[in-house]
Scaffold this active site. Structure first.
Site, PDB file in Angstrom:
ATOM      1  CB  ILE A  77      -3.379  50.238 -35.568  1.00 28.60           C
ATOM      2  CG1 ILE A  77      -4.839  49.989 -35.338  1.00 28.60           C
ATOM      3  CG2 ILE A  77      -3.085  48.478 -35.928  1.00 28.60           C
ATOM      4  CD1 ILE A  77      -5.656  50.098 -36.855  1.00 28.60           C
ATOM      5  CB  CYS A  78      -4.080  49.157 -30.176  1.00 32.77           C
ATOM      6  SG  CYS A  78      -4.816  50.725 -29.261  1.00 32.77           S
ATOM      7  CB  ALA A  79      -8.440  47.133 -29.061  1.00 34.06           C
ATOM      8  CB  ILE A 106      -8.462  46.839 -35.010  1.00 33.52           C
ATOM      9  CG1 ILE A 106      -8.676  45.937 -36.238  1.00 33.52           C
ATOM     10  CG2 ILE A 106      -8.849  46.376 -33.808  1.00 33.52           C
ATOM     11  CD1 ILE A 106      -8.187  46.322 -37.580  1.00 33.52           C
TER      12      ILE A 106
END
Length: 104
Positions: free
Chosen positions: A60-62, A88
């Site tokens: 997961i990232c932004a 996220i």
């Protein structure tokens, strides 16, 4: 490597999935998925040996861009990596909880 939606990720997370957050530390401390391990994208090559190969790893990232790159890298290393679509940002917008601070 494949991309998963937030609903499928939430179910996997509830079942104890391995989650790797590839954002930078300043982003992670602002809010992350509970239990997510911080491994900034640039550090992923050194962390790959510590990731499980017997079960999926959710990345997961932004927003989903860095996680897609990371998942592709991990897949080439023999890991069943799955990029979380929406990242996220999508997780928060969907009303799901995050943890603030440096600890997973």
């Amino acid at each position: 490597m494949r991309e998963v939606n937030l609903t499928d990720f939430a179910a996997a997370h509830a079942d104890g999935a391995t989650v790797v957050d590839v954002r930078e530390p300043f982003e992670y401390v602002e809010g992350h998925v509970a239990g997510a391990r911080l491994v900034p994208l640039a550090q992923l090559p050194t962390a790959v040996r510590d990731l499980p190969r017997s079960r999926p790893v959710y990345v997961i990232c932004a927003s989903g861009n860095r996680s897609l790159t990371a998942a592709q890298f991990l897949a080439r290393a023999g890991i069943d990596a799955r990029s979380v679509s929406g990242g996220i940002g999508g997780w928060v917008r969907s009303g799901r909880p995050v943890v603030a601070g440096p600890d997973a």
